[in-house]
Design a protein around this motif. Structure first.
Motif, PDB file in Angstrom:
ATOM      1  N   GLY A   8       4.678   4.311   7.815  1.00 45.00           N
ATOM      2  CA  GLY A   8       5.070   3.630   6.576  1.00 45.00           C
ATOM      3  C   GLY A   8       5.314   4.603   5.430  1.00 45.00           C
ATOM      4  O   GLY A   8       4.883   5.754   5.483  1.00 45.00           O
ATOM      5  N   THR A   9       5.993   4.132   4.397  1.00 47.64           N
ATOM      6  CA  THR A   9       6.256   5.013   3.251  1.00 47.64           C
ATOM      7  C   THR A   9       4.988   5.216   2.431  1.00 47.64           C
ATOM      8  O   THR A   9       4.843   6.217   1.762  1.00 47.64           O
ATOM      9  CB  THR A   9       7.328   4.410   2.326  1.00 47.64           C
ATOM     10  N   ALA A  10       4.075   4.259   2.500  1.00 48.44           N
ATOM     11  CA  ALA A  10       2.829   4.373   1.737  1.00 48.44           C
ATOM     12  C   ALA A  10       1.650   4.735   2.640  1.00 48.44           C
ATOM     13  O   ALA A  10       0.825   5.574   2.293  1.00 48.44           O
ATOM     14  CB  ALA A  10       2.541   3.065   1.006  1.00 48.44           C
ATOM     15  N   ASN A  11       1.581   4.098   3.810  1.00 51.34           N
ATOM     16  CA  ASN A  11       0.452   4.312   4.716  1.00 51.34           C
ATOM     17  C   ASN A  11       0.902   4.498   6.154  1.00 51.34           C
ATOM     18  O   ASN A  11       1.822   3.832   6.603  1.00 51.34           O
ATOM     19  CB  ASN A  11      -0.472   3.086   4.667  1.00 51.34           C
ATOM     20  N   GLY A 155       6.781  -3.165   1.798  1.00 51.06           N
ATOM     21  CA  GLY A 155       5.937  -1.977   1.895  1.00 51.06           C
ATOM     22  C   GLY A 155       5.874  -1.243   0.564  1.00 51.06           C
ATOM     23  O   GLY A 155       5.910  -1.860  -0.507  1.00 51.06           O
ATOM     24  N   GLY A 156       5.760   0.093   0.634  1.00 51.08           N
ATOM     25  CA  GLY A 156       5.761   0.891  -0.581  1.00 51.08           C
ATOM     26  C   GLY A 156       7.183   1.167  -1.037  1.00 51.08           C
ATOM     27  O   GLY A 156       7.558   0.876  -2.167  1.00 51.08           O
ATOM     28  N   GLY A 179       6.572  -2.129  -3.306  1.00 53.61           N
ATOM     29  CA  GLY A 179       5.364  -1.836  -4.073  1.00 53.61           C
ATOM     30  C   GLY A 179       5.460  -0.644  -5.020  1.00 53.61           C
ATOM     31  O   GLY A 179       4.998  -0.713  -6.161  1.00 53.61           O
ATOM     32  N   GLU A 204      -0.966   1.450  -9.994  1.00 52.77           N
ATOM     33  CA  GLU A 204      -1.188   0.677  -8.770  1.00 52.77           C
ATOM     34  C   GLU A 204      -2.465  -0.155  -8.866  1.00 52.77           C
ATOM     35  O   GLU A 204      -2.496  -1.322  -8.471  1.00 52.77           O
ATOM     36  CB  GLU A 204      -1.248   1.608  -7.557  1.00 52.77           C
ATOM     37  N   LYS A 207      -1.931  -3.119 -11.069  1.00 45.16           N
ATOM     38  CA  LYS A 207      -1.088  -4.093 -10.345  1.00 45.16           C
ATOM     39  C   LYS A 207      -1.939  -4.931  -9.393  1.00 45.16           C
ATOM     40  O   LYS A 207      -1.825  -6.156  -9.349  1.00 45.16           O
ATOM     41  CB  LYS A 207      -0.003  -3.345  -9.556  1.00 45.16           C
ATOM     42  N   GLY A 283       3.224  -6.679   5.126  1.00 45.26           N
ATOM     43  CA  GLY A 283       3.217  -5.434   4.370  1.00 45.26           C
ATOM     44  C   GLY A 283       2.339  -5.574   3.137  1.00 45.26           C
ATOM     45  O   GLY A 283       2.089  -6.685   2.650  1.00 45.26           O
ATOM     46  N   GLY A 284       1.854  -4.456   2.626  1.00 46.56           N
ATOM     47  CA  GLY A 284       0.916  -4.472   1.498  1.00 46.56           C
ATOM     48  C   GLY A 284       1.461  -5.151   0.260  1.00 46.56           C
ATOM     49  O   GLY A 284       0.723  -5.801  -0.490  1.00 46.56           O
ATOM     50  N   GLY A 285       2.773  -5.031   0.040  1.00 49.05           N
ATOM     51  CA  GLY A 285       3.383  -5.626  -1.144  1.00 49.05           C
ATOM     52  C   GLY A 285       3.272  -7.145  -1.179  1.00 49.05           C
ATOM     53  O   GLY A 285       3.334  -7.769  -2.240  1.00 49.05           O
ATOM     54  N   LEU A 287       0.752  -8.775  -0.808  1.00 51.39           N
ATOM     55  CA  LEU A 287      -0.540  -9.161  -1.383  1.00 51.39           C
ATOM     56  C   LEU A 287      -0.478  -9.378  -2.894  1.00 51.39           C
ATOM     57  O   LEU A 287      -1.473  -9.760  -3.508  1.00 51.39           O
ATOM     58  CB  LEU A 287      -1.603  -8.100  -1.052  1.00 51.39           C
ATOM     59  N   LEU A 310      -1.290  -5.652   6.007  1.00 46.96           N
ATOM     60  CA  LEU A 310      -1.158  -4.183   6.003  1.00 46.96           C
ATOM     61  C   LEU A 310      -1.150  -3.578   7.405  1.00 46.96           C
ATOM     62  O   LEU A 310      -0.668  -2.463   7.608  1.00 46.96           O
ATOM     63  CB  LEU A 310      -2.290  -3.554   5.188  1.00 46.96           C
TER      64      LEU A 310
HETATM   65  P1  ADP Z   1       4.426   1.001   3.925  1.00 46.93           P
HETATM   66  O1  ADP Z   1       4.643   0.181   5.137  1.00 46.93           O
HETATM   67  O2  ADP Z   1       5.683   1.342   3.200  1.00 46.93           O
HETATM   68  O3  ADP Z   1       3.567   2.194   4.194  1.00 46.93           O
HETATM   69  P2  ADP Z   1       2.327  -0.835   3.144  1.00 46.93           P
HETATM   70  O4  ADP Z   1       2.654  -2.028   3.958  1.00 46.93           O
HETATM   71  O5  ADP Z   1       1.199   0.012   3.577  1.00 46.93           O
HETATM   72  O6  ADP Z   1       3.614   0.069   2.892  1.00 46.93           O
HETATM   73  O7  ADP Z   1       2.085  -1.365   1.649  1.00 46.93           O
HETATM   74  C1  ADP Z   1       1.855  -0.474   0.618  1.00 46.93           C
HETATM   75  C2  ADP Z   1       2.198  -1.138  -0.686  1.00 46.93           C
HETATM   76  O8  ADP Z   1       1.427  -2.339  -0.842  1.00 46.93           O
HETATM   77  C3  ADP Z   1       1.856  -0.258  -1.885  1.00 46.93           C
HETATM   78  O9  ADP Z   1       2.946  -0.230  -2.781  1.00 46.93           O
HETATM   79  C4  ADP Z   1       0.669  -0.962  -2.519  1.00 46.93           C
HETATM   80  O10 ADP Z   1       0.637  -0.794  -3.930  1.00 46.93           O
HETATM   81  C5  ADP Z   1       0.923  -2.412  -2.150  1.00 46.93           C
HETATM   82  N1  ADP Z   1      -0.293  -3.204  -2.162  1.00 46.93           N
HETATM   83  C6  ADP Z   1      -1.391  -3.059  -1.387  1.00 46.93           C
HETATM   84  N2  ADP Z   1      -2.345  -3.955  -1.710  1.00 46.93           N
HETATM   85  C7  ADP Z   1      -1.821  -4.711  -2.727  1.00 46.93           C
HETATM   86  C8  ADP Z   1      -2.317  -5.797  -3.529  1.00 46.93           C
HETATM   87  N3  ADP Z   1      -3.545  -6.294  -3.336  1.00 46.93           N
HETATM   88  N4  ADP Z   1      -1.496  -6.306  -4.489  1.00 46.93           N
HETATM   89  C9  ADP Z   1      -0.279  -5.808  -4.682  1.00 46.93           C
HETATM   90  N5  ADP Z   1       0.253  -4.781  -3.980  1.00 46.93           N
HETATM   91  C10 ADP Z   1      -0.522  -4.234  -3.017  1.00 46.93           C
END
Ligand code: ADP
Ligand code: MG
Length: 341
Positions: A8-11, A155-156, A179, A204, A207, A283-285, A287, A310
Motif C-alpha cells: 500500500g501507499t501508506a501501509n 487508501g493513502g 487519505g 492525520e 483527521k 482501506g483505511g480512508g 474509516l 485496513l
Molecule cells: P494504503 O493501502 O494506500 O497503504 P491504507 O488502506 O493503509 O492505505 O489506509 C491508509 C489511510 O487511511 C491513511 O491516509 C490514513 O490516514 C487513513 N486512515 C486510517 N485510519 C483512519 C481513520 N480512523 N479515519 C480516517 N482516516 C483513516
C-alpha cells in the motif's frame, strides 16, 4: 512458505501461508541522499520522518499508488520478505511464491517493475492481483458469481472504485485523492486560517480524532500544535469538527463524484444486483466518520464499511495464495503465468 503482500501507499502488510498476517508497517524508506544508501524501512523509517538531517530523506516509494522509485521499492519488498522469513524462523527454500496487490490501471511498465522488484527481492514467482479485487476477496464478496460487486478502496494515495463480476473487474476508476490528500487539506487549512505550520502526523491525528464527512451528532474539537508562520514560535490552536469537515470537503466530494461516475457506467444487467448488495468501502480512508452515510445519501445505494478495512487487501492476497491453482483468472497475466483457459 509462500507470502501475500499488500504494497500500500501508506501501509505494507504481509501474510504468510498457513500463518495469517504477520506484519504491518508504514510504507516508508529512509535514504541517505548523499550515498543513496537505504538506512531504515517501515516503522523505523517512519520515526525518522521530519526529524532527520537534511541529507537523510524518508520517502514513500509508492506515492500515489504507483512505483515512483524502483530501487527503493525493491529494498522494501526484500525487507518484508526477509522479515517474514525471520519472524517464522525459517528460510525460503525454494524461493517463495509471492502474491502482490497493486492498484488498478497501472501501466504494463509499472506492473513489470513490481514483478521485477519482487523477483530481485527474493521471490521465486510473482502473482499480481488488483487491489480492489484482493480487497473484495478479503471480505469474502462473491466475486466469482455472475452478479455484480461494488468496492471502493480508499487508501493513502489512491481511491480505487471497481465493479466486479465473474472473477474479473468489469469497470474501474482510480483517483489520486485519498487519505493523504485529506491530511494535506488539513495542513493547508491550518496555514490559511491560523498561519500555523503543522506536520503531516498532526494533520492525520486530528483527521482521525474529529474528522468527518457529514455532521455527527456530537460536536467535537481538538487542539493542534504547530509553528506560527509569522512569529516562528510554537503555538496551539483549537479546531472544531466543522473546521476539519470544511477543510476536507472538496476532496471528499471528488471521491463521491468518482463513485457516482462509476455507478453511471455499471452495465445495466449488474445494476439491480448492486442496488441490492450495496457498496463496500475498504482501506483505511473508509474509516473517516460518516463517509458511508454521505456516499449512501449521494448515490442512493446502500453503503457499508467492510470488515476490518485496513487488512482486507492482504487477507485477500492471502486467500488467493491459499487457493493459487483454483482461481488463476483473478491474477493479472504475467510472463510466467498460464493465461486462464
Ligand atoms: P494504503 O493501502 O494506500 O497503504 P491504507 O488502506 O493503509 O492505505 O489506509 C491508509 C489511510 O487511511 C491513511 O491516509 C490514513 O490516514 C487513513 N486512515 C486510517 N485510519 C483512519 C481513520 N480512523 N479515519 C480516517 N482516516 C483513516
Ligand atoms: Mg491499500
Amino acid at each position: 512458505m509462500d507470502i501475500g503482500i499488500d504494497l500500500g501507499t501508506a501501509n505494507c502488510l504481509v501474510y504468510v501461508k498457513g500463518k495469517g498476517i504477520i506484519l504491518s508497517e508504514p510504507s516508508v524508506v529512509a535514504v541517505n541522499n548523499k550515498t543513496g544508501q537505504v538506512l531504515a524501512i517501515g516503522e523505523e523509517a517512519r520515526k525518522m520522518v521530519g526529524k532527520t538531517p537534511g541529507h537523510i530523506v524518508a520517502t514513500r516509494p509508492l506515492v500515489a499508488g504507483v512505483v515512483s522509485d524502483f530501487d527503493v521499492t525493491e529494498h522494501m519488498l526484500r525487507y518484508f520478505i526477509e522479515k517474514a522469513s525471520d519472524a517464522q524462523g525459517f528460510s525460503f527454500h525454494p524461493r517463495p511464491k509471492v502474491v502482490i496487490g497493486i492498484p488498478c490501471g497501472v501501466t504494463e511498465v509499472e506492473r513489470r517493475a513490481v514483478e521485477d522488484a519482487g523477483k530481485n527481492a527474493g521471490a521465486g514467482k510473482v502473482y499480481l492481483i488488483e487491489e480492489p479485487m484482493a480487497a473484495a476477496i478479503g471480505v469474502r464478496l462473491p466475486i466469482q458469481d455472475p452478479g455484480g460487486n461494488f468496492v471502493v478502496d480508499i487508501g493513502g494515495g489512491t481511491t480505487e472504485v471497481a465493479v466486479m463480476s465473474l472473477g474479473g473487474i468489469v469497470r474501474s476508476k482510480s483517483l489520486r485523492i485519498a487519505g493523504d490528500k485529506l491530511n494535506e487539506d488539513i495542513i493547508n487549512f491550518a496555514e490559511k486560517e491560523y498561519k500555523l505550520f503543522i506536520g503531516e502526523r498532526t494533520a492525520e491525528e486530528v483527521k482521525m480524532r474529529i474528522g468527518s464527512a457529514i455532521p455527527m451528532e456530537e460536536k467535537t474539537e481538538s487542539s493542534i500544535k504547530g509553528r506560527n508562520m509569522v512569529t516562528g514560535l510554537p503555538e496551539e490552536v483549537t479546531v472544531t469538527d466543522a473546521d476539519i469537515r470544511k477543510a476536507i470537503e472538496k476532496s471528499v466530494g471528488e471521491i463521491v463524484s468518482t463513485i457516482k461516475d462509476t455507478i453511471e457506467e455499471v452495465p445495466p444487467e449488474l445494476l439491480s444486483d448492486i442496488m441490492s448488495k450495496g457498496i463496500y468501502l475498504l482501506g483505511g480512508g473508509s474509516l473517516l466518520k460518516g463517509l458511508d452515510k454521505l456516499i449512501e445519501e449521494e448515490t442512493k445505494v446502500k453503503t457499508q464499511v467492510g470488515d476490518d478495512p485496513l487488512t482486507a487487501v492482504v487477507r485477500g492476497a492471502g486467500y488467493a495464495l491459499e487457493h493459487l491453482d483454483e482461481h488463476t483468472e483473478i491474477f493479472l497475466e504475467t510472463e510466467d503465468l498460464e493465461p486462464p483457459k
